[in-house]
Design an enzyme around this catalytic site. Structure first.
Site, short mmCIF file in Angstrom:
data_model
loop_
_atom_site.label_atom_id
_atom_site.label_comp_id
_atom_site.label_asym_id
_atom_site.label_seq_id
_atom_site.Cartn_x
_atom_site.Cartn_y
_atom_site.Cartn_z
N ALA A 68 6.38 -2.13 7.75
CA ALA A 68 6.81 -0.77 8.05
C ALA A 68 7.48 -0.72 9.42
O ALA A 68 7.19 -1.52 10.31
CB ALA A 68 5.62 0.18 8.03
N GLY A 114 3.77 -4.28 4.70
CA GLY A 114 4.34 -3.60 3.56
C GLY A 114 5.25 -4.47 2.72
O GLY A 114 5.41 -4.24 1.51
N GLU A 117 2.85 -6.14 0.51
CA GLU A 117 2.30 -5.16 -0.43
C GLU A 117 3.30 -4.88 -1.55
O GLU A 117 2.91 -4.68 -2.70
CB GLU A 117 1.93 -3.88 0.31
CG GLU A 117 0.70 -4.07 1.19
CD GLU A 117 0.25 -2.80 1.88
OE1 GLU A 117 -0.76 -2.22 1.46
OE2 GLU A 117 0.92 -2.39 2.85
#
Length: 287
Positions: A68, A114, A117
């Site tokens: 992020a 992220g 993820e």
């Protein structure tokens, strides 16, 4: 001034869809609202076409997705804003996980937070053997937790104990080590990554998504010991405790009997989001 297009999509002659992250205004790909919107648009574009499978990859030389955008995260001021950001990420990656055809993630360069993820939401993960390819969930190191599904998908993939150990260490692993730990499915020569990713996509298009054995669960005693260790070594920092709470509650939820596959899917997704978003907003406040 127009916003740069950070994620693009295309379909090749063999019916494989391609989603490419390549922010023209930066040396790194990161997640922020514009990038998330671009990814959503790419997924929706491919969903409307007769693709056989999809490959996600980066156009950068040394970075897949660096996680992020910390400048964006730093502007999140309230728990409600943190919950909204987490729910948005959950919903977006859920689109990949639930996509109509298999999705392959081809990783070259740093795949952090992220970025990993997103990879976890895909159905097959392969990475280049290049030294710059490192993979993992380092969020705890900056006072956060994996807030876009990592605390749920990684335990399902490699087991709760191994997942907790990885998340609490907050380290990025070289591709061969990530492969041994079960974080990815293949390590391939960097020069062959795109071709091998397409081959995997065609294979999954023919055979379907891979069947995976659920990771081993952990009992209450394991989580109690981990909390004791976290309190002693980490001086009560909230992020490690939030990780333990989220993983334990997710494991307990998955162990409950369910009466139908439809209830299984809906029950798994909704509570996991609420648990993770509340923990994420708590850790954001400690930044």
């Amino acid at each position: 001034m127009s916003t740069p297009v950070t994620v693009t999509s295309s379909v090749d002659a063999d019916g494989i869809g391609w989603i490419v992250f390549d922010d023209p205004a930066s040396r790194a790909n990161v997640f922020n609202p514009p990038t998330q919107a671009a990814l959503r648009a790419a997924i929706e574009t491919l969903a409307a076409q007769p693709v056989k499978a999809v490959v996600v990859l980066s156009g950068k030389e040394k970075i897949f997705i660096a996680g992020a955008d910390l400048k964006w995260l730093g502007k999140i001021a309230t728990p409600a804003e943190g919950q909204d950001a987490s729910r948005a990420g959950h919903a977006l990656f859920g689109m990949l996980e639930q996509f109509k055809v298999p999705v392959v993630c081809a990783i070259h360069g740093a795949c952090a937070g992220g970025g990993y993820e997103l990879a976890l939401a895909c159905h097959w993960r392969l990475a280049s053997d290049a030294k710059e390819t490192v993979i993992g969930l380092p969020e705890v190191g900056i006072g956060l937790i994996p807030g876009w599904g990592g605390c749920a998908r990684l335990p399902r993939l490699i087991g709760a104990k191994a997942a907790v150990e990885h998340i609490l260490k907050a380290q990025l692993l070289p591709a061969p080590e990530a492969h041994r730990a079960g974080l990815i499915d293949e390590v391939v020569p960097a020069a062959e990554l795109k071709a091998r990713a397409k081959a995997a996509a065609l294979r999954l298009a023919a055979s379907g998504r891979p069947a995976r054995t659920a990771g081993q669960p952990a009992d209450a005693a394991f989580f109690a010991e981990q909390r004791k260790t976290a309190l002693a070594r980490l001086r009560g920092q909230p992020a490690p405790l939030a990780v333990l709470d989220t993983v334990e509650q997710g494991a307990a939820h998955r162990s409950r009997p369910r009466s139908s596959s439809r209830r299984r899917g809906s029950a798994r997704s909704r509570p996991a989001t609420s648990r993770t978003t509340s923990s994420t907003s708590s850790s954001l406040r400690t930044r």
